[in-house]
Structure formats: structure tokens, C-alpha cells
Design a protein around this motif. Structure first.
Motif, short mmCIF file in Angstrom:
data_model
loop_
_atom_site.label_atom_id
_atom_site.label_comp_id
_atom_site.label_asym_id
_atom_site.label_seq_id
_atom_site.Cartn_x
_atom_site.Cartn_y
_atom_site.Cartn_z
N SER A 3 -13.30 47.54 64.29
CA SER A 3 -13.59 47.20 62.90
C SER A 3 -15.07 47.38 62.61
O SER A 3 -15.92 46.97 63.40
CB SER A 3 -13.17 45.74 62.61
N SER A 4 -15.34 47.98 61.45
CA SER A 4 -16.72 48.14 61.01
C SER A 4 -17.20 46.93 60.23
O SER A 4 -18.38 46.83 59.89
CB SER A 4 -16.86 49.39 60.14
N GLY A 189 -9.76 37.08 68.40
CA GLY A 189 -9.74 38.53 68.59
C GLY A 189 -10.76 39.00 69.61
O GLY A 189 -10.46 39.83 70.48
N VAL A 190 -11.98 38.45 69.53
CA VAL A 190 -13.02 38.82 70.50
C VAL A 190 -12.63 38.35 71.90
O VAL A 190 -12.79 39.09 72.88
CB VAL A 190 -14.36 38.21 70.07
N LYS A 238 -7.96 42.97 62.94
CA LYS A 238 -7.54 43.60 61.70
C LYS A 238 -6.97 42.58 60.72
O LYS A 238 -7.20 42.65 59.51
CB LYS A 238 -6.50 44.69 61.99
N ILE A 239 -6.22 41.62 61.25
CA ILE A 239 -5.70 40.54 60.39
C ILE A 239 -6.86 39.76 59.78
O ILE A 239 -6.85 39.39 58.60
CB ILE A 239 -4.78 39.62 61.20
N GLY A 240 -7.90 39.52 60.58
CA GLY A 240 -9.08 38.84 60.06
C GLY A 240 -9.78 39.65 58.98
O GLY A 240 -10.27 39.09 57.99
N ASP A 241 -9.81 40.98 59.15
CA ASP A 241 -10.41 41.83 58.13
C ASP A 241 -9.65 41.74 56.81
O ASP A 241 -10.25 41.68 55.73
CB ASP A 241 -10.43 43.28 58.61
#
Length: 247
Positions: A3-4, A189-190, A238-241
Motif C-alpha cells: 500500500s502506498s 496487518g504489519v 487493504k481493508i484498512g486502506d
């Protein structure tokens, strides 16, 4: 790469975790899988490290001298029955991390920039070439049910993230926080990405077992666990994004 939009503090958090994780792995190799067999090489190793400590802090350090000292430390550690990987860790810890003699940058940073291309483009590919020889002809359903395979996969996919989350929570209670703007899903996620293992995991696999079949199975489990960790971590981030974009 996932993710950017990831916050810079989370990237720094992941980089710190990866570094500390490798250092802990190297320490385990030093205490669990090393068997010193002779005193003389240990004395030579101490002498080499002492010379390195002094030479790396001189105003005009000789690159040739430092190279010879580094190779001498590596060979002395190998002769002493200790895994020579630790010589790199010892030498790295002895490099000055603050500018000396009115320098603008620390020598640790300069050495890192100088050696990074050699490490990334030569050392790591050569290691991968020799370490990735995993025969897949005998892999089947029974293989994937073996305790060794399941233990490593579960350890990477569940154990590593769980350990990271627990220690992160304890550090938060002690007042060491990542920073504002981070959510639990970001940290999850991390932490999941921390289950990705390669060099140190393969190295420990080759040291922990004596028969080649177990070594091959352990390396295969590392690859499978790493792929699952990468997939789950990517999905979580991605869910967090998506959540952040909706907010």
C-alpha cells in the motif's frame, strides 16, 4: 509494496520489527547452535574485534585494513565452532553510529550505503541460490500434515503476529506508542507481514536439523508460511486502506 497509503510511522515500525527479529534470530544461533571447540580462535576473534573497534574510530581509517580485519574475524569465528554469520553482527555493532572527527555523517550509515549494493545484488542472490534447493517431488497430503511442517507454518502465520501484538500492547501500556492515526487493523496487518521469513529462517532450518529431508520440509514450511503471512497481511492492510478512504 502492499500500500502506498501506509503511514510512515507504520513503515518505520515494520522496518524496526524486521531488524530486531533478525538480530534475535542471530542471537539464538549464537547461543543454541554454536559449539565453541577451541580457545585460540576465540582469542584471535577478540583481538580482531578490538582492532576493528579502534580502527573504525580513527580519523583516517584504512579500507584495506578494515577488510582484512573483517575477514580475520569471520575466519576466527568459523574456526572457533561458532557460526560465522555472527561476525558480521559483532562488527556491525562496533561501527560508530555517531559522527566522529567533525564528520557530517556517521560511519555506520556510510558503510551501510557502501555495502548495500554488494549485499543486495551479490550476497543475497548467492545465498538464495544455494538455500532454495527444495525438492518438491515427494510433497503430498501426508507431507503437509507432518508436525514439523504444521508447527513452522502455524508459528509464522499465527505465532509471530500474536507475539508482535502482545509485545506492542505491553509497550503501549508502558508509554511507548507508535503514534496517532494508527488503528488496530494497521498494526495487525504489519504484524502479519512479520511472518514472512527468508534468510535467517532458512539458516536456522539448516542448523536445527541433521537429516536433509527435515531441512527440506522446514524450508518448504517457511515458504508456505511466508506466502500465507504475506497474503493475510496484504488483505488486512487493504481493508484498512478502504476504511481510511471511506472516512
Amino acid at each position: 509494496m502492499v500500500s502506498s497509503r501506509t503511514l510512515p510511522r507504520l513503515k518505520a515500525f515494520l522496518l524496526t520489527l524486521a531488524t530486531v527479529d533478525d538480530v534475535i534470530g542471530i542471537i539464538l544461533i549464537a547461543f543454541v547452535y554454536s559449539h565453541p571447540s577451541s580457545i585460540l580462535p576465540l582469542l584471535i576473534l577478540c583481538a580482531c574485534l578490538g582492532i576493528w573497534f579502534v580502527a573504525s574510530r580513527m580519523r583516517a581509517s584504512s579500507s584495506i585494513l578494515l577488510i582484512f580485519i573483517a575477514f580475520g574475524s569471520w575466519y576466527a569465528m568459523l574456526s572457533a565452532g561458532i557460526h560465522p554469520t555472527l561476525s558480521g553482527v559483532a562488527i556491525g555493532l562496533l561501527v560508530p553510529a555517531k559522527p566522529l572527527h567533525e564528520e557530517t555523517t556517521a560511519r555506520a550509515g556510510r558503510y551501510r550505503d557502501l555495502l548495500s549494493p554488494l549485499s543486495a545484488l551479490i550476497a543475497l542472490p548467492i545465498f538464495a541460490f544455494f538455500a532454495m534447493g527444495i525438492p518438491l517431488g515427494d510433497v503430498g497430503g501426508s507431507t503437509l500434515k507432518r508436525p514439523l511442517f504444521l508447527g513452522i507454518v502455524v508459528g509464522l502465520v499465527i505465532g509471530k503476529p500474536l507475539g508482535v501484538l502482545i509485545m506492542t500492547g505491553l509497550c503501549g501500556l508502558a508509554g511507548f506508542n507508535i503514534g496517532g492515526g494508527t488503528h488496530l487493523s494497521d498494526i495487525v496487518g504489519v504484524a502479519q507481514l512479520c511472518g514472512i521469513g527468508f534468510t535467517v529462517s532458512f539458516l536456522i532450518s539448516s542448523l536445527a536439523f541433521y537429516d536433509q529431508n527435515s531441512i527440506d520440509l522446514a524450508r518448504l514450511a517457511v515458504l508456505v508460511g511466508s506466502l500465507l503471512s504475506c497474503l493475510l497481511g496484504s488483505i488486512t492492510i487493504k481493508i484498512g486502506d478502504l476504511r481510511n478512504a471511506s472516512n
